[in-house]
Design an enzyme around this catalytic site. Structure first.
Site, PDB file in Angstrom:
ATOM      1  N   LYS A 126     -56.181  18.979 -33.849  1.00  0.00           N
ATOM      2  CA  LYS A 126     -55.786  17.587 -33.584  1.00  0.00           C
ATOM      3  C   LYS A 126     -54.988  17.503 -32.281  1.00  0.00           C
ATOM      4  CE  LYS A 126     -52.741  13.893 -35.399  1.00  0.00           C
ATOM      5  NZ  LYS A 126     -51.941  13.410 -36.545  1.00  0.00           N
ATOM      6  N   LYS A 144     -44.922   2.966 -35.592  1.00  0.00           N
ATOM      7  CA  LYS A 144     -43.900   3.770 -36.247  1.00  0.00           C
ATOM      8  C   LYS A 144     -42.514   3.198 -35.929  1.00  0.00           C
ATOM      9  CE  LYS A 144     -46.204   8.299 -36.204  1.00  0.00           C
ATOM     10  NZ  LYS A 144     -46.217   8.529 -37.666  1.00  0.00           N
ATOM     11  N   ASP A 166     -51.891   4.284 -38.205  1.00  0.00           N
ATOM     12  CA  ASP A 166     -51.076   5.488 -38.056  1.00  0.00           C
ATOM     13  C   ASP A 166     -51.715   6.689 -38.757  1.00  0.00           C
ATOM     14  OD1 ASP A 166     -48.974   7.019 -37.208  1.00  0.00           O
ATOM     15  OD2 ASP A 166     -47.530   6.229 -38.678  1.00  0.00           O
ATOM     16  N   ARG A 198     -56.931  11.981 -38.828  1.00  0.00           N
ATOM     17  CA  ARG A 198     -58.172  12.203 -39.565  1.00  0.00           C
ATOM     18  C   ARG A 198     -59.342  11.484 -38.907  1.00  0.00           C
ATOM     19  NH1 ARG A 198     -55.415   9.763 -44.848  1.00  0.00           N
ATOM     20  NH2 ARG A 198     -53.607  10.553 -43.704  1.00  0.00           N
TER      21      ARG A 198
HETATM   22  N1  BES Z   1     -48.760  12.541 -36.877  1.00  0.00           N
HETATM   23  C1  BES Z   1     -48.475  11.908 -38.107  1.00  0.00           C
HETATM   24  C2  BES Z   1     -47.988  12.878 -39.176  1.00  0.00           C
HETATM   25  C3  BES Z   1     -46.597  13.400 -39.012  1.00  0.00           C
HETATM   26  C4  BES Z   1     -45.518  12.619 -39.405  1.00  0.00           C
HETATM   27  C5  BES Z   1     -46.370  14.667 -38.589  1.00  0.00           C
HETATM   28  C6  BES Z   1     -44.239  13.130 -39.312  1.00  0.00           C
HETATM   29  C7  BES Z   1     -45.098  15.182 -38.502  1.00  0.00           C
HETATM   30  C8  BES Z   1     -44.029  14.407 -38.853  1.00  0.00           C
HETATM   31  C9  BES Z   1     -49.714  11.225 -38.660  1.00  0.00           C
HETATM   32  O1  BES Z   1     -50.598  10.726 -37.723  1.00  0.00           O
HETATM   33  C10 BES Z   1     -49.254  10.077 -39.491  1.00  0.00           C
HETATM   34  O2  BES Z   1     -48.691   9.181 -38.931  1.00  0.00           O
HETATM   35  N2  BES Z   1     -49.492  10.140 -40.778  1.00  0.00           N
HETATM   36  C11 BES Z   1     -49.086   9.134 -41.673  1.00  0.00           C
HETATM   37  C12 BES Z   1     -50.221   8.874 -42.629  1.00  0.00           C
HETATM   38  C13 BES Z   1     -50.026   7.673 -43.481  1.00  0.00           C
HETATM   39  C14 BES Z   1     -50.095   6.419 -42.634  1.00  0.00           C
HETATM   40  C15 BES Z   1     -51.090   7.665 -44.537  1.00  0.00           C
HETATM   41  C16 BES Z   1     -47.850   9.641 -42.424  1.00  0.00           C
HETATM   42  O3  BES Z   1     -47.798  10.828 -42.729  1.00  0.00           O
HETATM   43  O4  BES Z   1     -46.952   8.854 -42.635  1.00  0.00           O
HETATM   44 ZN    ZN Z   2     -50.551  11.641 -35.872  1.00  0.00          ZN
HETATM   45 MN    MN Z   3     -50.048   8.733 -37.126  1.00  0.00          MN
END
Ligand code: BES
Ligand code: ZN
Ligand code: MN
Length: 499
Positions: free
Chosen positions: A271, A283, A353, A357
């Site tokens: 990724k 965010k 966010d 995936r």
């Molecule tokens: N890059 C983030 C995941 C992440 C969050 C990695 C905090 C390290 C620290 C990912 O793209 C993301 O934002 N995931 C969301 C998914 C949710 C919206 C289903 C998450 O984990 O909150």
């Molecule tokens: Zn991300």
């Molecule tokens: Mn994200």
């Protein structure tokens, strides 16, 4: 540049290095070399321990300067903890803490005698590699975006030698040094890319770094797919994420041919979100700066690729990096958009966010074009994985038990450990959508697993494993520095697969 690694055969009292490292257990037992130094120094080490100034607590370090009867000006005494419990993890801790202490000293080289200590279940080559990698991890400094400093006159650690091992000419020893050097190089590459800010390390920058790898190594070829190429391939999911950014997306494909052409390759997919603002599902501001690390999966697979190529591993390898920035904008994709992925599956975006995936699914579909025998992806995919496993273990998800065992073993071997989470079909139903074949988020629970389930829909029976490195790729505690994980795990996996 990584540290230079050597083996030393000098008697500890005679070694002419600026610093030598020896150990003591919690019960005050000195290691062989420490005892020998103590004899030559008239019992100075024992007195220090008896006074309580130095302890054998695991990872504690005490620096002694100018010991009489000892050639080296500095002796670093390192605590090894309980002798009975001295295993691989304890050894790793001891060599890491000694490396941390060495970094603070004005020296350019050191000899560690900790490698003479017996570690249950681990051989000399393992001790050498582990100690060397720990030393290099602490020697790395991020300097790229500071005002250039005048070259300091204080020496910096440049080389480390390890004692109590077979001779430098020994084949296993040479191999261990080569592997440590290659993994250290891959780890440094990944850390540097991770630490660079997103206004420098954007998709084009990552593509340039990959081109550099290709131009500097025979046997490596590269292709970078541009937006138009991806449009032709129907990568509507990846392109949807990229829409809100003025930084054009890149799909980077590096190939290493280390075996006959017809041998099916291993595929690594990483990724590469160079900044994850969350997009329209923005965010919160606090901590958003950490989302520059959202390309650490890309950095990790590129670092492992680099290490594999440096070792000229006898296998074929393809490394695929979707590099994209996730930004909110008038053109940005939105919640409720339906994207059509390259596989043909349509995806309802419920949260912009959950973008990782969405770029990975098209990269996974593209990877199948190379008919790989195995696909492994690495991604800072979910905050849920950080909640589940913290910063010590990466989340491993696969339906293939044999592949899981192999990857867990590679993690244990390199102390870059992973822990398996289930990918049972039960979790799939949370991804159902009323408007498309699949939704891009699951429900409230098991977020790391539902993300893995989403990816599983795009691998079509190819042997595949997913590593969620959201908790392990950088260390919040240590000024947020990139760790270079999972380069050691992935490189070890490839080393073990190469003939
Ligand atoms: N890059 C983030 C995941 C992440 C969050 C990695 C905090 C390290 C620290 C990912 O793209 C993301 O934002 N995931 C969301 C998914 C949710 C919206 C289903 C998450 O984990 O909150
Ligand atoms: Zn991300
Ligand atoms: Mn994200």
């Amino acid at each position: 540049m990584t540290l230079k690694f050597n083996v030393a055969a000098d008697a500890p009292e005679a070694a002419a290095a600026p610093c030598i490292v020896v150990g003591v257990y919690e019960d005050r037992t000195l290691t062989t070399s420490a005892a020998r130094l103590d004899e030559h120094a008239g019992g100075a080490l024992k007195r220090l321990i008896e006074s309580g100034d130095a302890t054998g607590k695991l990872g504690a370090t005490t620096l002694l300067f100018g010991l009489g009867g000892v050639a080296a000006p500095r002796v670093l005494l390192t605590g090894l903890g309980e002798q009975k419990k001295f295993d691989g993890a304890a050894f790793h801790r001891a060599v890491s803490e000694s490396a941390r202490a060495l970094k603070a000293l004005p020296i350019d080289s050191a000899i560690s005698y900790l490698t003479e200590v017996d570690v249950s279940g681990r051989d000399a080559a393992w001790k050498l590699r582990t100690a060397a990698l720990a030393a290099d991890a602490h020697a790395y400094r991020y300097t790229s975006t500071f005002k250039p400093k005048e070259k300091s006159k204080t020496p910096q650690l440049e080389s480390m030698a390890f004692a109590g091992l077979a001779s430098a000419g020994d084949r296993a020893t040479q191999r261990a040094i080569a592997e440590a050097g290659a993994i250290a190089n891959g780890v440094r590459f990944a850390r540097e890319l991770g630490n660079l800010p997103p206004n420098i390390c954007n998709p084009a920058y990552i593509a340039d770094q990959a081109r550099k790898i290709a131009s500097e190594h025979a046997g490596v070829t590269i292709e970078v797919l541009e937006r138009e190429d991806m449009q032709k391939l129907g990568m509507g999911s990846l392109l949807g994420v990229s829409q809100g950014s003025t930084n054009a997306p890149k799909l980077i494909v590096l190939r290493w041919q280390g075996a006959a052409e017809k041998v099916k390759p291993y595929a690594l997919v990483g990724k590469g979100i160079t900044f994850d603002s969350g997009g329209i599902s923005l965010k919160p501001g606090a901590g958003m700066e950490e989302m520059k690390f959202d390309m650490c999966g890309a950095a990790g697979v590129l670092g492992a690729f680099l290490a594999a190529v440096q070792l000229k591993l006898a296998l074929n390898l393809v490394c695929i990096v979707p590099a994209v920035e996730n930004m909110p904008d008038g053109n940005a994709y939105r919640p409720s958009d339906i994207l059509t992925s390259m596989s043909g599956l349509t995806i309802e975006v419920l949260n912009t966010d959950a973008e990782g995936r969405l770029i990975l699914c098209d990269a996974l579909t593209y990877a199948q074009k190379f008919e790989p025998q195995v696909i492994i992806d690495a991604a800072t995919l979910t905050g849920a994985c950080v909640v589940a496993l913290g910063k010590y273990a990466s989340g491993l998800m696969t339906k293939d038990d044999e592949l899981a065992e192999q990857l867990l073993a590679s993690g244990n071997q390199t102390m870059d450990r992973a822990w398996r989470l289930p990918l049972w079909d039960d979790y799939q139903q949370s991804l159902e959508s009323g408007f498309a074949d699949v939704a891009n988020i699951g429900g409230k629970y098991a977020g790391a697993i539902t993300a893995g389930c989403f990816l599983s829909r795009f691998v079509n029976g190819t042997r595949w494993a997913h590593l969620d490195i959201a908790g392990t790729a950088w260390d919040e505690g240590r000024k947020g520095f990139a760790t270079g994980r999972p380069v050691p795990l992935l490189t070890q996996y490839l080393i073990d697969r190469s003939a």
